[in-house]
Design an enzyme around this catalytic site. Structure first.
Site, PDB file in Angstrom:
ATOM      1  N   LYS A  77       1.034  -1.153  -0.038  1.00 11.14           N
ATOM      2  CA  LYS A  77       0.071   0.124  -0.173  1.00 11.14           C
ATOM      3  C   LYS A  77       0.595   1.372  -0.171  1.00 11.14           C
ATOM      4  O   LYS A  77       0.419   2.406  -0.792  1.00 11.14           O
ATOM      5  CB  LYS A  77      -1.026  -0.102   1.148  1.00 11.14           C
ATOM      6  CG  LYS A  77      -0.546   0.065   2.501  1.00 11.14           C
ATOM      7  CD  LYS A  77      -1.683  -0.506   3.455  1.00 11.14           C
ATOM      8  CE  LYS A  77      -1.161  -0.730   4.983  1.00 11.14           C
ATOM      9  NZ  LYS A  77      -0.536  -1.979   4.969  1.00 11.14           N
TER      10      LYS A  77
ATOM     11  N   ASN B   1      -1.282   6.755   6.529  1.00  9.78           N
ATOM     12  CA  ASN B   1      -0.476   5.782   7.130  1.00  9.78           C
ATOM     13  C   ASN B   1       1.075   5.820   6.800  1.00  9.78           C
ATOM     14  O   ASN B   1       2.010   5.201   7.016  1.00  9.78           O
ATOM     15  CB  ASN B   1      -0.949   4.317   7.050  1.00  9.78           C
ATOM     16  CG  ASN B   1      -0.292   3.436   8.049  1.00  9.78           C
ATOM     17  OD1 ASN B   1      -0.150   3.586   9.099  1.00  9.78           O
ATOM     18  ND2 ASN B   1      -0.124   2.042   7.624  1.00  9.78           N
TER      19      ASN B   1
ATOM     20  N   HIS C 222      -1.536  -8.477  12.017  1.00 11.72           N
ATOM     21  CA  HIS C 222      -1.917  -8.218  13.152  1.00 11.72           C
ATOM     22  C   HIS C 222      -2.986  -9.215  13.922  1.00 11.72           C
ATOM     23  O   HIS C 222      -3.938  -8.844  14.447  1.00 11.72           O
ATOM     24  CB  HIS C 222      -2.853  -6.887  12.934  1.00 11.72           C
ATOM     25  CG  HIS C 222      -1.742  -5.923  12.129  1.00 11.72           C
ATOM     26  ND1 HIS C 222      -0.578  -5.507  12.865  1.00 11.72           N
ATOM     27  CD2 HIS C 222      -1.812  -5.525  11.035  1.00 11.72           C
ATOM     28  CE1 HIS C 222      -0.172  -4.809  12.017  1.00 11.72           C
ATOM     29  NE2 HIS C 222      -0.727  -4.531  10.997  1.00 11.72           N
TER      30      HIS C 222
END
Length: 436
Positions: free
Chosen positions: A116, A139, A184
């Site tokens: 990304k 981010n 995660h």
């Protein structure tokens, strides 16, 4: 634009993003309270006079007294104090939601387990090549609220699953989910379906959804419709034609892969997605294609950092999850042997998807850090276990011959032994130059 005057606002988490939130509210006549679970949070000394700060824990009294809580992506919504506030009807958002309520220019939004940052920065460079005023952040790079301080024709936002959990008003002009692989899992106890649901929030009210034709987990929950455009290797509306080594859009060849500055099949696909997003917001195709021929990529993402005596040293330290390492290994062409450095904190991930890519006689595994033992079990007969990355590299160097590659693509977070993935990548680069 939202009106926050008279609201009791609490910001959880300092650092650059927290300070940008403080600045945002102060500019609107609201003095927020700030808290951080760290005893000495970064940026505390930069807080304006009059802003109360509680550090070392969450202040439940402040939270229950708030009208609005702005939470850092690093704090799970499942935290007991936040659950109590949510159950009391207190609004909880992140900085991206604040940004989206104010932004007036079109937004391109990108998420995914891997790639990304590259896609987001590529879209930004394509817009700049067309002489557009573009703000790139989220981010990556600047906190999103900082982007509101200059006039923009387009915003390109990289968004993590954590940021998307607290975002409700994105309404992107074009949104992409690049891939969904385990990451995660320590934050998503319900597994990959819970993680995927957070990622798919990016499609909400999006005018154009860019989906991975080879990853069904990237499809909107309602399935494909007229808003969707697909991409993939040898499939999709936007495709990497592997046989003819070129990028195609609706079966029309546009650019040979040997003209693209980025290297690696996964990066050709990243370029393809950036092209699809740029097309969706009207960036002239000529500017987008020209960008692909000159864009060198981001540091620590499959980056050639040293070449000596025919040995390539590749820094892919940003590969902090299994899917990213799979992408690096898939389709990798080698003349000699691959010395693959794996290790760190695996974040409770399943490492087994790596196993099919670790066959053959020309690969050696060097495993280190917290989950080194687990990684070495993927192919014990070719694995060397060390405590640190430096010990592994010192063992590798005497074995190297022309045509070999040393690849740091660790499939793990770095925080067990390094400050962040950047420090790990810099250390790898230093050792490559010093010893290689």
């Amino acid at each position: 634009m939202a009106d926050y005057l008279g609201k009791k606002v609490v910001i959880i988490g300092l650092g650059l993003t927290g300070l940008s939130c403080v600045d945002f509210f102060m500019a609107r006549g609201v003095i927020p309270r700030v808290m951080d679970t760290r005893a000495a949070p970064p940026g505390k000394d930069k807080l304006p006079d009059g802003v109360e700060c509680h550090s070392g824990s969450l202040n439940a009294d402040w939270l229950m007294d708030a009208d609005l809580i702005v939470v850092s992506p690093g704090i799970a919504l499942a935290t007991a104090e936040l659950q109590a506030a949510a159950n009391a009807g207190i609004e909880i958002v992140g900085d991206i939601e604040l940004f989206c309520r104010e932004a007036t220019a079109p937004i391109v939004a990108i998420t995914g387990s891997n790639g990304k940052s590259t896609v987001t920065s590529l879209v930004g460079e394509m817009a700049k090549a067309a002489n557009w005023q573009v703000g790139v952040g989220g981010n990556i790079g600047l906190p999103a609220l900082e982007l509101l301080k200059k006039s923009c024709q387009l915003y390109a936002l990289e968004l993590s699953s954590f940021q998307l959990e607290t975002t409700y008003s994105l309404n992107a002009t074009a949104a992409a989910v690049l891939n969904v692989t385990e990451d995660h899992m320590d934050r998503y106890p319900q597994g990959i379906s819970q993680y995927r649901a957070a990622k798919l929030r990016i499609y909400h009210q999006a005018k154009r959804c860019i989906v991975n034709a080879q990853d069904p987990l990237t499809l909107p929950e309602t399935g494909m419709d007229s808003c969707c455009v697909s991409f993939g290797v040898d499939c999709g509306d936007y495709q990497l034609d592997s046989e003819n080594a070129c990028l195609k859009v609706h079966n029309q060849s546009l650019l040979a892969t040997n003209e693209i500055k980025l290297t690696g099949r996964h990066n050709y696909v990243n370029g393809l997605v950036a092209l699809a997003l740029a097309d969706a917001v009207g960036i002239p195709r000529e500017a987008s294609l020209a960008t692909l021929t000159v864009y060198p990529g981001l540091d620590h993402r499959f980056q050639l950092v040293h070449l000596n005596n025919g040995v390539r040293w590749i820094n892919d330290s940003k590969a902090t999850n299994v899917g990213s390492t799979v992408a690096a290994l898939d389709g990798l062409n080698l003349e000699g042997s691959l010395y693959l450095l794996l290790g760190g904190d695996g974040k409770s991930a399943d490492f087994s998807p790596l196993k099919p890519l670790l066959g053959g006689d020309n690969i050696r595994l060097y495993c280190f850090g917290r989950d080194g033992k687990r990684l070495a079990q993927l192919r014990p007969e070719i694995a060397t276990l060390t405590e640190t990355m430096e010990q592994a590299i010192r063992d590798i160097v005497p074995r190297l011959v022309a045509g070999d590659m040393v690849l740091l693509s660790p499939a793990c977070a770095s925080l067990d032994q390094f400050r962040n993935f950047e420090q790990r990548g810099h250390e790898f680069t230093r050792l490559a130059e010093e010893l290689g």
